[in-house]
Enzyme design. Structure first.
Site, mmCIF file in Angstrom:
data_model
loop_
_atom_site.group_PDB
_atom_site.id
_atom_site.type_symbol
_atom_site.label_atom_id
_atom_site.label_comp_id
_atom_site.label_asym_id
_atom_site.label_seq_id
_atom_site.Cartn_x
_atom_site.Cartn_y
_atom_site.Cartn_z
ATOM 1 N N ILE A 88 -6.403 -9.587 -12.342
ATOM 2 C CA ILE A 88 -6.924 -9.072 -13.609
ATOM 3 C C ILE A 88 -8.443 -8.999 -13.479
ATOM 4 C CG2 ILE A 88 -7.089 -9.484 -16.089
ATOM 5 C CD1 ILE A 88 -4.211 -9.332 -15.416
ATOM 6 N N LEU A 89 -8.985 -7.829 -13.745
ATOM 7 C CA LEU A 89 -10.442 -7.664 -13.674
ATOM 8 C C LEU A 89 -11.065 -8.110 -15.001
ATOM 9 C CD1 LEU A 89 -10.306 -4.225 -11.889
ATOM 10 C CD2 LEU A 89 -11.247 -6.335 -10.905
ATOM 11 N N GLY A 129 0.774 -1.238 0.000
ATOM 12 C CA GLY A 129 0.000 0.000 0.000
ATOM 13 C C GLY A 129 0.801 1.281 0.000
ATOM 14 N N SER A 130 2.030 1.262 -0.528
ATOM 15 C CA SER A 130 2.804 2.520 -0.522
ATOM 16 C C SER A 130 2.227 3.521 -1.521
ATOM 17 C CB SER A 130 4.282 2.261 -0.782
ATOM 18 O OG SER A 130 4.523 1.903 -2.118
ATOM 19 N N ASN A 134 -4.878 2.562 -13.377
ATOM 20 C CA ASN A 134 -3.917 1.612 -12.821
ATOM 21 C C ASN A 134 -2.507 2.199 -12.872
ATOM 22 O OD1 ASN A 134 -2.887 -1.001 -11.961
ATOM 23 N ND2 ASN A 134 -2.215 -1.318 -14.083
ATOM 24 N N HIS A 137 1.451 0.864 -13.231
ATOM 25 C CA HIS A 137 2.250 -0.312 -13.587
ATOM 26 C C HIS A 137 3.735 0.046 -13.492
ATOM 27 C CE1 HIS A 137 3.171 -4.140 -15.401
ATOM 28 N NE2 HIS A 137 4.041 -3.518 -16.176
ATOM 29 N N ASP A 189 -2.911 -4.345 -18.907
ATOM 30 C CA ASP A 189 -2.011 -3.185 -18.937
ATOM 31 C C ASP A 189 -1.941 -2.542 -20.322
ATOM 32 O OD1 ASP A 189 -1.383 -3.622 -16.226
ATOM 33 O OD2 ASP A 189 0.162 -5.063 -16.753
ATOM 34 N N GLU A 204 6.678 6.265 -8.942
ATOM 35 C CA GLU A 204 5.266 5.866 -8.846
ATOM 36 C C GLU A 204 4.518 6.781 -7.877
ATOM 37 O OE1 GLU A 204 4.178 1.718 -8.423
ATOM 38 O OE2 GLU A 204 6.198 1.101 -8.946
ATOM 39 N N GLY A 217 -7.872 -5.377 -21.917
ATOM 40 C CA GLY A 217 -6.609 -6.129 -21.992
ATOM 41 C C GLY A 217 -5.813 -6.005 -20.703
HETATM 42 C C1 GAR Z 1 3.759 -1.189 -7.239
HETATM 43 O O1 GAR Z 1 5.093 -1.238 -7.689
HETATM 44 C C2 GAR Z 1 2.791 -1.212 -8.410
HETATM 45 O O2 GAR Z 1 3.250 -0.516 -9.528
HETATM 46 C C3 GAR Z 1 2.737 -2.705 -8.695
HETATM 47 O O3 GAR Z 1 2.696 -3.304 -7.427
HETATM 48 C C4 GAR Z 1 3.391 -2.490 -6.500
HETATM 49 C C5 GAR Z 1 2.477 -2.232 -5.335
HETATM 50 O O4 GAR Z 1 3.160 -1.554 -4.320
HETATM 51 N N1 GAR Z 1 1.584 -3.037 -9.467
HETATM 52 C C6 GAR Z 1 1.591 -4.000 -10.372
HETATM 53 O O5 GAR Z 1 2.558 -4.682 -10.624
HETATM 54 C C7 GAR Z 1 0.273 -4.199 -11.081
HETATM 55 N N2 GAR Z 1 0.425 -5.142 -12.133
HETATM 56 P P1 GAR Z 1 2.353 -0.816 -3.184
HETATM 57 O O6 GAR Z 1 1.359 -1.835 -2.615
HETATM 58 O O7 GAR Z 1 3.397 -0.448 -2.174
HETATM 59 O O8 GAR Z 1 1.659 0.373 -3.769
#
Ligand code: GAR
Length: 201
Positions: free
Chosen positions: A92-93, A12-13, A107, A109, A145, A174, A143
């Protein structure tokens, strides 16, 4: 104030970055609910600490994917959400869920799409040997991503990087990119034209 629902699976960052930017006044949004497909996700603790409503909906507790997504849908509607934010949501939804939220799911990525979609975007980029990677915030389509890109941030891949040091460098970006994209959305500055997202002045 626009209400959004955030879907998470783990640490959850990115959720925290959004909550922090709401708290400091940068982001004109309200997180109406945080939904996790893992009951023990640390993201739920972060949300609860901030006084945000949390819901855990586990796939294994549902008879089918349809039932799982129906429960997510109900929680989002119940909370009055106008937008769904996927912040490290690792499922994947289905097309039918995505169609209910046409151009209303965003989203993040951890790679420069369309390179390295799916799981472990950072690892894929690291192992491929690219010199630059980064992150992508995009609208979700049917699709994986593959939806229209809102914004991307680029980071270098250094000679002495490991997968983890690269992932950390991407994560810093991010935490900037997601609030930035959500602010543009909240201010009505994102105009989708086919595959392209125009950012209005
Ligand atoms: C993040 O790096 C996000 O981009 C990735 O998961 C991590 C979650 O970190 N998402 C994916 O790979 C989606 N396919 P977080 O829980 O600390 O935000």
């Amino acid at each position: 104030m626009h209400k959004v629902g955030v879907l998470v699976s783990g640490r959850g960052s990115n959720l925290q970055a959004v909550m922090d930017r709401i708290a400091d006044g940068y982001l004109p949004l309200e997180i109406a609910v945080v939904i996790s497909d893992k009951a023990d996700a640390y993201a739920l603790e972060r949300a609860a600490k901030a006084g945000i409503k949390t819901v855990a909906i586990e796939r294994k507790g549902c008879a089918s994917k349809d039932e799982f997504e129906d429960k997510i849908q109900a929680a989002l509607v119940d909370a009055g959400c106008e937008l769904v934010v996927l912040a490290g949501f690792m499922r994947i939804l289905s097309g039918s869920f995505v169609n209910k939220w046409h151009h209303k799911i965003i989203n993040i990525h951890p790679a420069l799409l369309p390179s390295f979609p799916g799981l472990h975007g950072q690892r894929q980029a690291f192992e491929y040997g690219v010199k630059f990677s980064g992150c992508t915030v995009h609208f979700v389509d049917e699709g994986t991503d593959s939806g229209p890109i809102i914004l991307q941030k680029v980071v270098p891949v250094l000679d002495d990087d490991t997968e983890d040091t690269l992932a950390d460098r991407i994560l810093v970006q991010e935490h900037i990119a997601m609030p930035e994209a959500l602010k543009l959305w909240a201010e009505g500055k994102l105009q989708i034209e086919g595959r392209k997202v125009r950012i209005l002045a």
